[in-house]
Design a protein around this motif. Structure first.
Motif, PDB file in Angstrom:
ATOM      1  N   THR A  13      12.885  -2.986   9.543  1.00 15.02           N
ATOM      2  CA  THR A  13      11.959  -1.958   9.053  1.00 15.02           C
ATOM      3  C   THR A  13      12.638  -0.632   8.717  1.00 15.02           C
ATOM      4  OG1 THR A  13      11.445  -1.303  11.327  1.00 15.02           O
ATOM      5  CG2 THR A  13      10.022  -2.965  10.308  1.00 15.02           C
ATOM      6  N   ILE A  14      13.629  -0.219   9.501  1.00 14.39           N
ATOM      7  CA  ILE A  14      14.257   1.095   9.249  1.00 14.39           C
ATOM      8  C   ILE A  14      14.978   1.115   7.907  1.00 14.39           C
ATOM      9  CG2 ILE A  14      16.025   2.709  10.056  1.00 14.39           C
ATOM     10  CD1 ILE A  14      15.169   2.060  12.908  1.00 14.39           C
ATOM     11  N   PRO A  15      15.854   0.141   7.590  1.00  9.15           N
ATOM     12  CA  PRO A  15      16.459   0.148   6.251  1.00  9.15           C
ATOM     13  C   PRO A  15      15.423   0.058   5.128  1.00  9.15           C
ATOM     14  CG  PRO A  15      17.656  -1.335   7.709  1.00  9.15           C
ATOM     15  CD  PRO A  15      16.409  -0.940   8.427  1.00  9.15           C
TER      16      PRO A  15
ATOM     17  N   ASN B  94       4.610  11.484  -1.805  1.00  8.21           N
ATOM     18  CA  ASN B  94       4.255  10.623  -2.931  1.00  8.21           C
ATOM     19  C   ASN B  94       5.088   9.335  -2.937  1.00  8.21           C
ATOM     20  OD1 ASN B  94       2.739   9.932  -5.195  1.00  8.21           O
ATOM     21  ND2 ASN B  94       4.220  10.828  -6.619  1.00  8.21           N
ATOM     22  N   LEU B  95       5.063   8.639  -1.794  1.00 15.57           N
ATOM     23  CA  LEU B  95       5.835   7.409  -1.630  1.00 15.57           C
ATOM     24  C   LEU B  95       4.913   6.205  -1.798  1.00 15.57           C
ATOM     25  CD1 LEU B  95       7.925   8.372   1.534  1.00 15.57           C
ATOM     26  CD2 LEU B  95       8.614   8.533  -0.862  1.00 15.57           C
ATOM     27  N   ASN B  96       5.285   5.302  -2.666  1.00 12.75           N
ATOM     28  CA  ASN B  96       4.507   4.093  -2.896  1.00 12.75           C
ATOM     29  C   ASN B  96       5.072   2.934  -2.077  1.00 12.75           C
ATOM     30  OD1 ASN B  96       2.727   5.275  -4.820  1.00 12.75           O
ATOM     31  ND2 ASN B  96       4.396   5.179  -6.335  1.00 12.75           N
ATOM     32  N   GLY B  97       4.363   1.822  -2.089  1.00 15.48           N
ATOM     33  CA  GLY B  97       4.807   0.648  -1.356  1.00 15.48           C
ATOM     34  C   GLY B  97       5.603  -0.301  -2.223  1.00 15.48           C
ATOM     35  N   LEU B  98       5.788  -1.505  -1.733  1.00 17.65           N
ATOM     36  CA  LEU B  98       6.505  -2.528  -2.479  1.00 17.65           C
ATOM     37  C   LEU B  98       5.597  -3.079  -3.581  1.00 17.65           C
ATOM     38  CD1 LEU B  98       7.458  -2.680   0.706  1.00 17.65           C
ATOM     39  CD2 LEU B  98       8.644  -4.723  -0.065  1.00 17.65           C
ATOM     40  N   ALA B  99       6.215  -3.699  -4.546  1.00 15.97           N
ATOM     41  CA  ALA B  99       5.429  -4.393  -5.563  1.00 15.97           C
ATOM     42  C   ALA B  99       4.687  -5.557  -4.915  1.00 15.97           C
ATOM     43  CB  ALA B  99       6.345  -4.906  -6.677  1.00 15.97           C
TER      44      ALA B  99
ATOM     45  N   SER C  39       0.832  -1.202   0.000  1.00 18.47           N
ATOM     46  CA  SER C  39       0.000   0.000   0.000  1.00 18.47           C
ATOM     47  C   SER C  39       0.867   1.253   0.000  1.00 18.47           C
ATOM     48  CB  SER C  39      -0.932  -0.010   1.211  1.00 18.47           C
ATOM     49  OG  SER C  39      -0.175   0.029   2.412  1.00 18.47           O
ATOM     50  N   LYS C  40       0.239   2.418  -0.092  1.00 18.46           N
ATOM     51  CA  LYS C  40       0.976   3.684  -0.086  1.00 18.46           C
ATOM     52  C   LYS C  40       1.734   3.814   1.238  1.00 18.46           C
ATOM     53  CE  LYS C  40      -0.897   7.456  -1.690  1.00 18.46           C
ATOM     54  NZ  LYS C  40      -1.720   8.680  -1.850  1.00 18.46           N
ATOM     55  N   GLY C  41       3.036   4.067   1.134  1.00 18.51           N
ATOM     56  CA  GLY C  41       3.849   4.148   2.346  1.00 18.51           C
ATOM     57  C   GLY C  41       3.957   2.832   3.076  1.00 18.51           C
ATOM     58  N   GLY C  42       3.848   1.726   2.343  1.00 20.55           N
ATOM     59  CA  GLY C  42       3.789   0.398   2.946  1.00 20.55           C
ATOM     60  C   GLY C  42       4.909   0.070   3.909  1.00 20.55           C
ATOM     61  N   PRO C  43       6.184   0.361   3.593  1.00 20.37           N
ATOM     62  CA  PRO C  43       7.264   0.001   4.513  1.00 20.37           C
ATOM     63  C   PRO C  43       7.098   0.592   5.906  1.00 20.37           C
ATOM     64  CG  PRO C  43       8.160   0.514   2.365  1.00 20.37           C
ATOM     65  CD  PRO C  43       6.707   0.848   2.300  1.00 20.37           C
ATOM     66  N   ALA C  44       6.636   1.850   6.002  1.00 19.11           N
ATOM     67  CA  ALA C  44       6.429   2.459   7.316  1.00 19.11           C
ATOM     68  C   ALA C  44       5.249   1.818   8.028  1.00 19.11           C
ATOM     69  CB  ALA C  44       6.207   3.962   7.175  1.00 19.11           C
TER      70      ALA C  44
ATOM     71  N   ARG D 252      14.958   2.771   2.129  1.00 15.08           N
ATOM     72  CA  ARG D 252      15.093   2.355   0.735  1.00 15.08           C
ATOM     73  C   ARG D 252      13.931   2.861  -0.115  1.00 15.08           C
ATOM     74  NH1 ARG D 252      14.180  -2.948  -1.367  1.00 15.08           N
ATOM     75  NH2 ARG D 252      14.028  -3.725   0.776  1.00 15.08           N
ATOM     76  N   PHE D 253      12.756   3.055   0.487  1.00 15.84           N
ATOM     77  CA  PHE D 253      11.589   3.475  -0.283  1.00 15.84           C
ATOM     78  C   PHE D 253      11.287   4.961  -0.144  1.00 15.84           C
ATOM     79  CE2 PHE D 253      11.052  -0.973  -0.773  1.00 15.84           C
ATOM     80  CZ  PHE D 253      10.286  -1.134  -1.921  1.00 15.84           C
ATOM     81  N   GLY D 254      12.251   5.753   0.328  1.00 18.06           N
ATOM     82  CA  GLY D 254      12.126   7.198   0.228  1.00 18.06           C
ATOM     83  C   GLY D 254      11.920   7.968   1.511  1.00 18.06           C
ATOM     84  N   TYR D 255      11.682   7.293   2.626  1.00 18.16           N
ATOM     85  CA  TYR D 255      11.557   8.014   3.886  1.00 18.16           C
ATOM     86  C   TYR D 255      12.936   8.476   4.353  1.00 18.16           C
ATOM     87  CZ  TYR D 255       6.744   6.354   4.420  1.00 18.16           C
ATOM     88  OH  TYR D 255       5.410   6.106   4.247  1.00 18.16           O
TER      89      TYR D 255
END
Length: 676
Positions: free
Chosen positions: A245-247, A322-327, A212-217, A251-254
């Motif tokens: 979770t932090i890396p 405008n951060l997306n999640g993982l595929a 989902s949007k911002g999925g890693p966080a 990696r996804f823009g945070y």
């Protein structure tokens, strides 16, 4: 990073000396045995518990004011351990002459006090020992103070007797809770972690929200929340789930600071997340003499709102950047993870069932730990069995264990558990599983050290407060300031919690502040559990508040960012969480207290969600689109009106909220139309 902020659990277990490793295993074995069979009196268990803690701390941390003195560490540790048996050997004599100190009693008492202070300094830095020293000096010399602070005066022998013997000093309620509930639940979490619970929670979180949007966080929020159900330590959560979770967030823009802030905020919430909350929850239950399930009931809605706050904030931050999640294909199947390790949920579900059935936390934790041991060995057997016979044997023995527990109690249960473990170990020859179980015991003992030594030392504060009655005097002064203004009393209590939290952990923070402030709030009409939960809540928030934020500094080396920047971002993530305790005071239905019905609970939850949503938007600067400074202030003001419980403030808050949402939604649609 200050010494007081250094997580003691960061030291890898591979660095533990072999002798200390087996001492840790013996410590855990002693705690499990005494919990299951109760062969010793509570006073003796508390004393030996502290003795083990002193032995382990002095041998693991031999530095003495910058000098490495390994031999001295062993000497002090052995002295602390041996003196603890004084309470066992002379138990009847100490009871018979309670309050009358012999010369040898004085020597043992003074040695115990000195060693507990020094062990705490080595483990946690100077802050807590200095605060406790002030209280100790007040007990010794407070009679010479001017005005209302002066007490009637107490002899040196009376102070030593109160601190080192009986149940009002070092061996008081905090140590009782540490030597029973807390240790068992830490050990329970340690076994589940070794069995793979972290992987289960991480895979489930990744599979549900990773795409989902911002999925890693969001993965960080969910996995840390789930870890909080078995591990009440915020710092332990940071250094375990944070490694993953932090890396991922970076990696996804945070930003590194925001990634660390999300993990720190989510991990600290583990202390208020039922069913296994932080150690403070067990101390609270004993302090106010209510069943632990009542604490769980009061905490459940605020805990959900806390994690909703963090989840909502990271969602808004993802929208703003405008951060997306993982595929989707890169995320694991959450239900496949559950099918693979479903058996790990059995001890947790059993623990919850026992707690809510009215059993004590000690009994529930003991049985939960037994189930966990069974499942660790059973998983190895089932995964490696070449035929179904061995699998059937496992489930039959597990059934007998459970029936033995139901019919004959915990002793029969553990006898069958021991037999089951022996059969499985011999049948499979699984040395790796045996070593895993032993490592979990050492791991649990090590993680219990900072909690246990803090509980022992804050007993000094409780002993002095009870002896001198200073809390009543302090309370009278604060009531005089805030007796006409509940908000002012709440604000002063919050500031006290946050300031104390700069130097000491949550447990002593809660004990000190609740001893002073909770009676004041009770006299101002705040329900007992709500007043203690208010103090507890802000004791947790102190670990996120600059300049000394323990959880933020624990995340710093993983995020590769300064602890101060992480703590500032953690405040952004958790800012709406500062509102929840105030709402609970003005509307106790939020903690399922008071005389309200289900509609009152639904209404206050609805208001809390609206306030959290507005506060998060104001702090982040984004809702449907970026917010300007006026819109952010307007959203925060609307949320503020929803905090109070008066009809007029509710009407203003709901009206301004509706106005803001309608106006902002239409404005965002116009902006999208114009850009199209």
């Amino acid at each position: 990073m200050s010494a007081s902020s250094t997580p003691a659990t960061d030291k890898p277990f591979e660095d533990m000396p072999r002798v200390v490793f087996w001492i840790a295993v013996a410590f855990s074995s002693f705690q499990v045995y005494t919990a299951a069979f109760s062969p010793l009196s509570s006073q003796v268990v508390r004393a030996i518990h502290v003795g083990f803690v002193l032995l382990m701390i002095f041998t693991l941390y031999p530095n003495f004011f910058g000098l490495r003195a390994k031999a001295l560490g062993w000497i002090l540790g052995i002295v602390g351990f041996v003196t603890s048996f004084y309470h066992w050997i002379y138990e009847s004599d100490l009871t018979a002459r309670a309050g009358e100190m012999t010369d040898f009693d004085m020597v043992i008492g003074i040695i115990t006090i000195v060693l507990v202070f020094e062990a705490t300094r080595r483990m946690m830095g100077w802050a807590l020992p200095l605060i406790c020293s002030i209280f100790l000096l007040y007990g010794l010399f407070g009679e010479y103070l001017p005005g209302l602070l002066a007490h009637r005066g107490y002899g040196f022998d009376q102070i030593v007797s109160t601190m080192s013997f009986g149940v009002e000093g070092i061996y008081g309620t905090p140590t009782y809770v540490s030597s029973t509930y807390i240790f068992l639940f830490i050990l329970f979490g340690s076994f589940l972690e070794q069995a793979g619970m972290i992987s289960l929670f991480s895979d489930f979180a990744m599979g549900t929200v990773g795409h989902s949007k911002g999925g890693p966080a969001k993965v960080s929020v969910i996995s840390s929340g789930l870890m909080g159900t078995i591990n009440g330590s915020g710092v332990a959560n940071v250094v375990t789930t944070g490694q993953f979770t932090i890396p991922l967030m970076k990696r996804f823009g945070y930003s590194p600071a925001f990634a660390g802030g999300v993990e720190a905020t989510s991990s600290m919430g583990g202390q208020i997340m039922p069913p296994v909350m932080g150690a403070v929850a067990f101390i609270m239950a004993e302090t106010i003499n209510v069943p632990y399930v009542e604490i769980v009931k009061a905490a459940v809605i605020p805990a959900i709102l806390y994690f909703l706050t963090a989840f909502w904030t990271v969602h808004l931050e993802a929208g703003r950047k405008n951060l997306n999640g993982l595929a989707k294909e890169d995320c694991p199947n959450p239900w496949a993870a559950v099918r693979l390790r479903w058996y790990l949920l059995i001890p947790l579900l059993g623990l919850v069932a026992l707690l809510f059935s009215g059993y004590t936390p000690l009994f529930s934790g003991t049985v939960g730990l037994g189930l966990t041991v069974i499942l660790i060995f059973g998983a190895a057997v089932i995964s490696g069995a070449s035929n179904n016979a061995l699998r059937y044997l496992f489930w039959v023995l597990l059934g007998f264990a459970c029936m033995g527990f139901i019919a004959f109690g915990v002793i029969t249960f553990f006898v069958i558990v021991a037999f089951l473990v022996a059969v499985l170990a011999l049948r499979r020859g699984k040395k790796d599983v045996l070593s895993l179980a032993i490592k979990a015991m050492a791991d649990g003992a090590r993680h219990a050290l900072p909690v246990a030594i803090a509980c022992a030392l804050v007993g000094v504060i409780i002993g002095i407060i009870n002896l001198t009655g200073v809390a009543a005097e302090f309370g009278g002064q604060v009531i005089a300031i805030g007796e006409e203004n509940l908000f002012l009393a709440l604000f002063l209590t919050m500031i006290t919690c946050l300031v104390l939290g700069m130097g000491i952990p949550t447990i002593p923070n809660y004990i000190i502040t609740s001893s002073l402030a909770a009676p004041i709030l009770l006299k101002l009409g705040v329900p007992l559990i709500v007043s203690h939960m208010f103090v507890f809540y802000f004791g947790i928030m102190a670990d996120l508040t600059p300049p000394v934020a323990l959880a933020a500094f624990a995340a710093a080396p993983i995020a590769r960012e300064t602890g101060l920047k992480i703590s500032l971002q953690a405040l952004r993530v958790a800012v709406a969480g500062f509102v929840v305790p105030y709402m609970a005071v003005y509307s106790p239905a939020l903690m399922l207290q008071g005389d309200g019905d289900i509609l009152d609970v639904v209404y206050i939850i609805f208001k809390a969600i609206l306030a959290i949503g507005l506060w998060g938007a104001g702090a982040t600067g984004y809702l449907f689109k970026p917010l300007n400074w006026f819109e952010r202030l307007f959203a925060i003001a609307a949320a503020g009106f929803l905090v109070a419980a008066s009809p007029i403030s509710d009407q203003i808050g709901l009206a301004t909220t509706a106005l803001f949402l309608a106006w902002h939604y239409l404005d965002s649609r116009r902006a999208r139309t114009a850009s199209a």
